[in-house]
Design a protein around this motif. Structure first.
Motif, PDB file in Angstrom:
ATOM      1  N   ILE A  19       0.847  -1.206   0.000  1.00  0.00           N
ATOM      2  CA  ILE A  19       0.000   0.000   0.000  1.00  0.00           C
ATOM      3  C   ILE A  19       0.876   1.248   0.000  1.00  0.00           C
ATOM      4  O   ILE A  19       0.650   2.168  -0.793  1.00  0.00           O
ATOM      5  CB  ILE A  19      -0.971  -0.003   1.201  1.00  0.00           C
ATOM      6  CG1 ILE A  19      -2.027  -1.098   1.020  1.00  0.00           C
ATOM      7  CG2 ILE A  19      -1.629   1.371   1.369  1.00  0.00           C
ATOM      8  CD1 ILE A  19      -2.844  -1.392   2.279  1.00  0.00           C
ATOM      9  N   LEU A  20       1.876   1.289   0.853  1.00  0.00           N
ATOM     10  CA  LEU A  20       2.768   2.454   0.865  1.00  0.00           C
ATOM     11  C   LEU A  20       3.533   2.567  -0.442  1.00  0.00           C
ATOM     12  O   LEU A  20       3.709   3.673  -0.962  1.00  0.00           O
ATOM     13  CB  LEU A  20       3.718   2.409   2.064  1.00  0.00           C
ATOM     14  CG  LEU A  20       3.280   3.294   3.233  1.00  0.00           C
ATOM     15  CD1 LEU A  20       2.013   2.797   3.866  1.00  0.00           C
ATOM     16  CD2 LEU A  20       4.390   3.452   4.227  1.00  0.00           C
ATOM     17  N   GLU A  21       3.959   1.435  -0.979  1.00  0.00           N
ATOM     18  CA  GLU A  21       4.672   1.459  -2.254  1.00  0.00           C
ATOM     19  C   GLU A  21       3.775   2.022  -3.369  1.00  0.00           C
ATOM     20  O   GLU A  21       4.239   2.793  -4.211  1.00  0.00           O
ATOM     21  CB  GLU A  21       5.139   0.047  -2.607  1.00  0.00           C
ATOM     22  CG  GLU A  21       5.980  -0.017  -3.865  1.00  0.00           C
ATOM     23  CD  GLU A  21       6.471  -1.417  -4.144  1.00  0.00           C
ATOM     24  OE1 GLU A  21       7.674  -1.548  -4.441  1.00  0.00           O
ATOM     25  OE2 GLU A  21       5.664  -2.379  -4.062  1.00  0.00           O
ATOM     26  N   ASP A  22       2.504   1.662  -3.343  1.00  0.00           N
ATOM     27  CA  ASP A  22       1.553   2.195  -4.329  1.00  0.00           C
ATOM     28  C   ASP A  22       1.400   3.708  -4.216  1.00  0.00           C
ATOM     29  O   ASP A  22       0.971   4.365  -5.159  1.00  0.00           O
ATOM     30  CB  ASP A  22       0.177   1.535  -4.179  1.00  0.00           C
ATOM     31  CG  ASP A  22       0.159   0.077  -4.618  1.00  0.00           C
ATOM     32  OD1 ASP A  22       1.122  -0.364  -5.296  1.00  0.00           O
ATOM     33  OD2 ASP A  22      -0.815  -0.623  -4.276  1.00  0.00           O
ATOM     34  N   HIS A  23       1.748   4.254  -3.064  1.00  0.00           N
ATOM     35  CA  HIS A  23       1.681   5.701  -2.842  1.00  0.00           C
ATOM     36  C   HIS A  23       3.054   6.354  -2.918  1.00  0.00           C
ATOM     37  O   HIS A  23       3.260   7.460  -2.396  1.00  0.00           O
ATOM     38  CB  HIS A  23       1.010   6.010  -1.503  1.00  0.00           C
ATOM     39  CG  HIS A  23      -0.455   5.732  -1.512  1.00  0.00           C
ATOM     40  ND1 HIS A  23      -1.338   6.387  -2.329  1.00  0.00           N
ATOM     41  CD2 HIS A  23      -1.189   4.823  -0.827  1.00  0.00           C
ATOM     42  CE1 HIS A  23      -2.551   5.917  -2.141  1.00  0.00           C
ATOM     43  NE2 HIS A  23      -2.486   4.961  -1.233  1.00  0.00           N
ATOM     44  N   GLY A  24       3.992   5.675  -3.557  1.00  0.00           N
ATOM     45  CA  GLY A  24       5.292   6.269  -3.823  1.00  0.00           C
ATOM     46  C   GLY A  24       6.303   6.203  -2.699  1.00  0.00           C
ATOM     47  O   GLY A  24       7.325   6.882  -2.742  1.00  0.00           O
ATOM     48  N   ARG A  25       6.033   5.399  -1.691  1.00  0.00           N
ATOM     49  CA  ARG A  25       6.962   5.257  -0.578  1.00  0.00           C
ATOM     50  C   ARG A  25       7.686   3.915  -0.710  1.00  0.00           C
ATOM     51  O   ARG A  25       7.163   2.975  -1.310  1.00  0.00           O
ATOM     52  CB  ARG A  25       6.225   5.292   0.763  1.00  0.00           C
ATOM     53  CG  ARG A  25       5.436   6.574   1.005  1.00  0.00           C
ATOM     54  CD  ARG A  25       6.359   7.774   1.174  1.00  0.00           C
ATOM     55  NE  ARG A  25       5.639   8.974   1.501  1.00  0.00           N
ATOM     56  CZ  ARG A  25       5.369   9.941   0.646  1.00  0.00           C
ATOM     57  NH1 ARG A  25       5.736   9.836  -0.609  1.00  0.00           N
ATOM     58  NH2 ARG A  25       4.726  11.015   1.031  1.00  0.00           N
ATOM     59  N   THR A 100      -2.731  14.748   4.291  1.00  0.00           N
ATOM     60  CA  THR A 100      -3.689  14.485   3.215  1.00  0.00           C
ATOM     61  C   THR A 100      -4.501  15.737   2.927  1.00  0.00           C
ATOM     62  O   THR A 100      -4.711  16.100   1.763  1.00  0.00           O
ATOM     63  CB  THR A 100      -4.600  13.304   3.592  1.00  0.00           C
ATOM     64  OG1 THR A 100      -3.783  12.157   3.837  1.00  0.00           O
ATOM     65  CG2 THR A 100      -5.596  13.015   2.493  1.00  0.00           C
ATOM     66  N   ARG A 103      -2.339  18.173   1.006  1.00  0.00           N
ATOM     67  CA  ARG A 103      -2.166  17.756  -0.387  1.00  0.00           C
ATOM     68  C   ARG A 103      -3.427  17.995  -1.203  1.00  0.00           C
ATOM     69  O   ARG A 103      -3.360  18.454  -2.345  1.00  0.00           O
ATOM     70  CB  ARG A 103      -1.786  16.277  -0.446  1.00  0.00           C
ATOM     71  CG  ARG A 103      -0.392  16.074  -0.952  1.00  0.00           C
ATOM     72  CD  ARG A 103      -0.004  14.625  -1.027  1.00  0.00           C
ATOM     73  NE  ARG A 103       0.535  14.237   0.271  1.00  0.00           N
ATOM     74  CZ  ARG A 103       0.152  13.208   0.988  1.00  0.00           C
ATOM     75  NH1 ARG A 103      -0.755  12.389   0.551  1.00  0.00           N
ATOM     76  NH2 ARG A 103       0.696  12.955   2.150  1.00  0.00           N
TER      77      ARG A 103
END
Length: 157
Positions: A19-25, A100, A103
């Motif tokens: 999930i974090l990877e999907d958000h660029g982390r 959030t 952003r």
């Protein structure tokens, strides 16, 4: 005592990582976060994180620094233990809501500027893409503060 994650724990940890990877982390930052959400005790030493997650010391070092700098994780010292431990920051989710909201407001402002730009350049153009972006982020920008307030009220109960 060695820590071996159960299949369910490992799946949860990996899910948070993805999930974090999907958000660029970085995925490993998400895996650390995931483990800190379900581990017992709720604090883990550097070495315990390395062992539980089966990752390098360098990865844990850089990713815990990222999570601490981001305010999601905090370092804690335990009486009689010279090691540094990590745990979820008590206000981590409030921070996430704040980021959030920021952003979303920035995206709304960008959409407004984009609309003005397109309409100035080509008054006959149909900037539906920007209108939808503006409308979506405008709604979210108005409602997220209410979500944050409801969350803070729930935390106090």
């Amino acid at each position: 005592m060695p820590t071996t994650l159960s299949d369910e724990e490992a799946q949860f940890v990996d899910d948070i990582g993805h999930i974090l990877e999907d958000h660029g982390r970085p995925r490993i930052a998400g895996r650390i976060l995931g483990w800190l959400l379900v581990c017992e005790p709720p604090h883990q030493s550097f070495d315990e994180l390395v062992e539980a997650l089966g990752v390098s010391k360098g990865s844990v070092s850089s990713m815990t620094r990222l999570l601490v700098d981001g305010g999601l994780v905090e370092r804690v010292a335990l009486p009689g233990d010279r090691r540094t431990h990590f745990r979820m920051a008590p206000d981590a989710w409030s921070r996430v809501l704040s980021w959030t909201t920021d952003r979303v407001r920035r995206m709304h402002g960008a959409a407004e500027r984009g609309l003005a730009l397109v309409q100035e350049r080509s008054p006959e153009a149909d900037p539906w893409r920007l209108r939808e972006m503006r409308d979506l982020y405008g709604i979210a920008a108005r409602q997220l503060p209410e979500v944050a307030e409801a969350f803070e009220n729930a935390r106090r109960c």
